[in-house]
Design a protein around this motif. Structure first.
Motif, PDB file in Angstrom:
ATOM      1  N   THR A   6      42.189  38.479  32.597  1.00  0.00           N
ATOM      2  CA  THR A   6      42.245  37.085  32.718  1.00  0.00           C
ATOM      3  C   THR A   6      41.730  36.513  33.872  1.00  0.00           C
ATOM      4  N   SER A   8      43.275  34.841  35.977  1.00  0.00           N
ATOM      5  CA  SER A   8      44.325  34.943  37.125  1.00  0.00           C
ATOM      6  C   SER A   8      43.739  35.197  38.313  1.00  0.00           C
ATOM      7  N   VAL A 175      50.988  40.858  35.884  1.00  0.00           N
ATOM      8  CA  VAL A 175      51.323  39.624  36.623  1.00  0.00           C
ATOM      9  C   VAL A 175      50.617  38.426  35.816  1.00  0.00           C
ATOM     10  N   ASP A 176      51.143  37.558  34.985  1.00  0.00           N
ATOM     11  CA  ASP A 176      50.278  36.625  34.596  1.00  0.00           C
ATOM     12  C   ASP A 176      49.211  37.009  33.343  1.00  0.00           C
ATOM     13  N   GLN A 178      47.880  39.806  33.584  1.00  0.00           N
ATOM     14  CA  GLN A 178      46.764  40.596  34.169  1.00  0.00           C
ATOM     15  C   GLN A 178      47.415  42.130  34.763  1.00  0.00           C
ATOM     16  N   GLU A 187      53.725  39.348  44.112  1.00  0.00           N
ATOM     17  CA  GLU A 187      53.386  39.677  42.996  1.00  0.00           C
ATOM     18  C   GLU A 187      54.388  40.363  42.263  1.00  0.00           C
TER      19      GLU A 187
END
Length: 250
Positions: A6, A8, A175-176, A178, A187
């Motif tokens: 992504t 991110s 995370v997000d 990703q 994180e």
């Protein structure tokens, strides 16, 4: 290296598959047979390997050695002071879990029969914590262990170095959306999935600890995280081999 899944951005600007700056300094304690100070970003762990010419009672007369580990976090390793567990009169379950993980990982690295009637305890003390303390302890602990085995040969306590395979460990997580390598604390706290992966030098897995913090994760996501961890541990192997001169920050 893999490309981002992504757009991110990581808090420290790293690529998704990038380690934090890692250094390992050896010979940092005068009296331990082996020692290493590992720094991974804001995390710093002091690892000291101590040798005794004896083994636990259940191994006596077996011709087999033993490797175990202890783990502790200094009171101001984190933002707020945490009282020493010794002052509380008992060790937390989390600490027991971590030191058992470190011990299992290091035992997977060494030919215990080649150690003979010797036991090595690797003490891992977290000086500063910013995520990944248990994985840093394993990675630095292996260097201290290898240092101690070399010292045993030099002192005549062993005739030759027993078979010793590198072992390294790293955290990964989602995370997000990703997949990210080597999570810092901020994180890790936000991860939908966080995982610790221990890898032998030949690429085989020693241990995988993975948890979904909210929704379950897929087999594809698991494979992606393990592949990312394998890449990271391969880099850590090279750092271990070159300690203290080689580092990701050089």
């Amino acid at each position: 290296m893999s490309s981002p899944t992504t757009d991110s951005a990581r808090p420290d600007g790293r690529a998704p598959d990038q380690l934090r700056p890692v250094t390992i300094e050896t010979g940092v304690q005068a009296y331990a047979e082996g020692s290493a100070l590992i720094t991974a970003g804001g995390t710093r762990v002091l690892c000291a390997a101590s040798v005794v010419d004896d083994v636990p009672p259940w191994l006596r007369d077996s011709g087999t050695g033993w490797v175990t580990a202890e783990y502790a976090m200094l009171p101001r390793a984190t933002h707020d002071r945490t009282p020493r567990e010794s002052a509380r009169g008992r060790i937390k379950g989390r600490t027991h879990e971590i030191q058992r993980l470190i011990g299992r990982s290091l035992r997977a690295a060494v030919d215990l029969e080649g150690l003979g009637a010797h036991a090595i305890t690797v003490d891992c003390d977290v000086l500063q914590a910013d995520g990944g303390t248990r994985t840093a302890a394993i990675t630095g602990g292996w260097v201290a262990l290898a240092d101690a085995v070399d010292a045993m040969v030099g002192e005549g306590r062993l005739a030759s170095v027993p078979a010793l395979q590198p072992v390294a460990a790293i955290s990964v997580g989602l995370v997000d959306g990703q997949a990210r390598l080597d999570l810092a604390y901020v994180e890790d706290a936000a991860a939908a999935v966080d995982m610790n992966v221990v890898v032998a030098g030949d690429g085989r897995l020693v241990e995988v600890q993975g948890t979904a913090e909210s929704e379950p994760f897929s087999r594809d996501e698991l494979d992606r995280l393990v592949d990312l961890a394998l890449e990271g541990c391969s880099q850590l192997d090279r750092i271990q081999a070159g300690a203290p001169a080689w580092s990701t920050s050089s």
